[in-house]
Design a protein around this motif. Sequence first.
Motif, PDB file in Angstrom:
ATOM      1  N   LEU A  58      19.602 -15.579  22.556  1.00 52.67           N
ATOM      2  CA  LEU A  58      20.208 -16.127  23.768  1.00 52.67           C
ATOM      3  C   LEU A  58      21.561 -15.442  23.916  1.00 52.67           C
ATOM      4  N   VAL A  59      21.760 -14.759  25.027  1.00 49.32           N
ATOM      5  CA  VAL A  59      22.989 -13.986  25.208  1.00 49.32           C
ATOM      6  C   VAL A  59      23.726 -14.497  26.441  1.00 49.32           C
ATOM      7  N   GLU A  60      24.917 -15.024  26.184  1.00 50.17           N
ATOM      8  CA  GLU A  60      25.743 -15.565  27.263  1.00 50.17           C
ATOM      9  C   GLU A  60      26.645 -14.485  27.862  1.00 50.17           C
ATOM     10  N   SER A  61      26.970 -14.667  29.133  1.00 51.80           N
ATOM     11  CA  SER A  61      27.942 -13.800  29.797  1.00 51.80           C
ATOM     12  C   SER A  61      28.607 -14.583  30.913  1.00 51.80           C
ATOM     13  N   GLY A  62      29.744 -14.044  31.395  1.00 52.99           N
ATOM     14  CA  GLY A  62      30.408 -14.643  32.548  1.00 52.99           C
ATOM     15  C   GLY A  62      31.671 -15.420  32.237  1.00 52.99           C
ATOM     16  N   GLY A  63      32.001 -15.559  30.970  1.00 52.71           N
ATOM     17  CA  GLY A  63      33.231 -16.268  30.632  1.00 52.71           C
ATOM     18  C   GLY A  63      34.458 -15.461  30.995  1.00 52.71           C
ATOM     19  N   GLY A  64      35.610 -16.106  30.898  1.00 54.49           N
ATOM     20  CA  GLY A  64      36.853 -15.410  31.200  1.00 54.49           C
ATOM     21  C   GLY A  64      37.981 -16.374  31.486  1.00 54.49           C
ATOM     22  N   LEU A  65      39.049 -15.831  32.031  1.00 53.83           N
ATOM     23  CA  LEU A  65      40.234 -16.606  32.386  1.00 53.83           C
ATOM     24  C   LEU A  65      40.201 -16.924  33.870  1.00 53.83           C
ATOM     25  N   VAL A  66      40.409 -18.178  34.206  1.00 52.91           N
ATOM     26  CA  VAL A  66      40.415 -18.604  35.599  1.00 52.91           C
ATOM     27  C   VAL A  66      41.508 -19.644  35.791  1.00 52.91           C
ATOM     28  N   GLN A  67      42.068 -19.679  36.975  1.00 51.11           N
ATOM     29  CA  GLN A  67      43.113 -20.668  37.276  1.00 51.11           C
ATOM     30  C   GLN A  67      42.496 -22.032  37.547  1.00 51.11           C
ATOM     31  N   PRO A  68      43.245 -23.090  37.322  1.00 52.07           N
ATOM     32  CA  PRO A  68      42.754 -24.431  37.685  1.00 52.07           C
ATOM     33  C   PRO A  68      42.325 -24.472  39.149  1.00 52.07           C
ATOM     34  N   GLY A  69      41.182 -25.118  39.381  1.00 42.83           N
ATOM     35  CA  GLY A  69      40.613 -25.176  40.721  1.00 42.83           C
ATOM     36  C   GLY A  69      39.670 -24.035  41.038  1.00 42.83           C
ATOM     37  N   GLY A  70      39.621 -23.052  40.167  1.00 44.56           N
ATOM     38  CA  GLY A  70      38.762 -21.891  40.384  1.00 44.56           C
ATOM     39  C   GLY A  70      37.333 -22.119  39.948  1.00 44.56           C
ATOM     40  N   SER A  71      36.549 -21.047  40.048  1.00 41.93           N
ATOM     41  CA  SER A  71      35.118 -21.108  39.738  1.00 41.93           C
ATOM     42  C   SER A  71      34.719 -19.967  38.811  1.00 41.93           C
ATOM     43  N   LEU A  72      33.680 -20.219  38.047  1.00 39.43           N
ATOM     44  CA  LEU A  72      33.037 -19.198  37.218  1.00 39.43           C
ATOM     45  C   LEU A  72      31.549 -19.494  37.191  1.00 39.43           C
ATOM     46  N   ARG A  73      30.752 -18.443  36.990  1.00 36.38           N
ATOM     47  CA  ARG A  73      29.323 -18.631  36.774  1.00 36.38           C
ATOM     48  C   ARG A  73      28.944 -18.008  35.444  1.00 36.38           C
ATOM     49  N   LEU A  74      28.394 -18.828  34.576  1.00 35.46           N
ATOM     50  CA  LEU A  74      27.900 -18.345  33.291  1.00 35.46           C
ATOM     51  C   LEU A  74      26.406 -18.056  33.398  1.00 35.46           C
ATOM     52  N   SER A  75      25.980 -17.043  32.668  1.00 38.73           N
ATOM     53  CA  SER A  75      24.569 -16.700  32.588  1.00 38.73           C
ATOM     54  C   SER A  75      24.133 -16.683  31.132  1.00 38.73           C
ATOM     55  N   CYS A  76      22.883 -17.034  30.908  1.00 41.34           N
ATOM     56  CA  CYS A  76      22.297 -16.955  29.571  1.00 41.34           C
ATOM     57  C   CYS A  76      20.934 -16.307  29.700  1.00 41.34           C
ATOM     58  N   ALA A  77      20.808 -15.125  29.123  1.00 40.14           N
ATOM     59  CA  ALA A  77      19.547 -14.399  29.140  1.00 40.14           C
ATOM     60  C   ALA A  77      18.820 -14.619  27.822  1.00 40.14           C
ATOM     61  N   ALA A  78      17.575 -15.062  27.917  1.00 38.10           N
ATOM     62  CA  ALA A  78      16.776 -15.353  26.734  1.00 38.10           C
ATOM     63  C   ALA A  78      15.765 -14.242  26.481  1.00 38.10           C
ATOM     64  N   SER A  79      15.553 -13.939  25.220  1.00 39.62           N
ATOM     65  CA  SER A  79      14.505 -13.004  24.827  1.00 39.62           C
ATOM     66  C   SER A  79      13.858 -13.530  23.551  1.00 39.62           C
ATOM     67  N   GLY A  80      12.628 -13.124  23.349  1.00 36.49           N
ATOM     68  CA  GLY A  80      11.910 -13.582  22.159  1.00 36.49           C
ATOM     69  C   GLY A  80      11.261 -14.942  22.313  1.00 36.49           C
ATOM     70  N   ILE A  81      11.502 -15.589  23.439  1.00 37.45           N
ATOM     71  CA  ILE A  81      10.837 -16.859  23.735  1.00 37.45           C
ATOM     72  C   ILE A  81      10.446 -16.853  25.195  1.00 37.45           C
ATOM     73  N   ARG A  82       9.458 -17.656  25.513  1.00 34.20           N
ATOM     74  CA  ARG A  82       9.116 -17.828  26.918  1.00 34.20           C
ATOM     75  C   ARG A  82       9.969 -19.001  27.406  1.00 34.20           C
ATOM     76  N   SER A  83      11.150 -18.657  27.898  1.00 33.23           N
ATOM     77  CA  SER A  83      12.140 -19.700  28.195  1.00 33.23           C
ATOM     78  C   SER A  83      11.660 -20.680  29.249  1.00 33.23           C
ATOM     79  N   SER A  84      10.629 -20.276  30.016  1.00 32.19           N
ATOM     80  CA  SER A  84      10.158 -21.160  31.091  1.00 32.19           C
ATOM     81  C   SER A  84       9.626 -22.483  30.554  1.00 32.19           C
ATOM     82  N   ILE A  85       9.201 -22.505  29.283  1.00 32.90           N
ATOM     83  CA  ILE A  85       8.633 -23.741  28.748  1.00 32.90           C
ATOM     84  C   ILE A  85       9.662 -24.567  27.996  1.00 32.90           C
ATOM     85  N   TYR A  86      10.888 -24.061  27.903  1.00 38.39           N
ATOM     86  CA  TYR A  86      11.928 -24.749  27.153  1.00 38.39           C
ATOM     87  C   TYR A  86      12.912 -25.458  28.077  1.00 38.39           C
ATOM     88  N   ALA A  87      13.526 -26.486  27.535  1.00 41.17           N
ATOM     89  CA  ALA A  87      14.718 -27.051  28.145  1.00 41.17           C
ATOM     90  C   ALA A  87      15.882 -26.139  27.766  1.00 41.17           C
TER      91      ALA A  87
END
Length: 118
Positions: free
Chosen positions: A4-33
Amino acid sequence: QVQLVESGGGLVQPGGSLRLSCAASGIRSSIYAMGWYRQAPGTQRELVAKISSGQSTNFADSVKGRFTISRDNAKNTVYLQMNSLKPEDTAVYYCNAGSTIYSAGAYWGKGTLVTVSS
């Protein structure tokens, strides 16, 4: 091998927005929570949000109305859209995969740091 590989973190000001992503490999993530936990210095890891294979969701009270979670099964990816960020959202965010949206699963990413500061 499950990854599971996360991306999208960083520094943001209060009130701002970020989008994190998690790419899965080695599992069929569609069947997982799939979802996100976070851990701030000196605290325990806590649930942020999870989404089931059937699109049911579970959110921490502290992020309800500000964060949304979604998944793209074709891309084996789960997203966390974080809006109206607060300094108390500062933490390392970890991707997680398992069998239920109500507890942590067995698979973890290495984490991505989110810092909310002016």
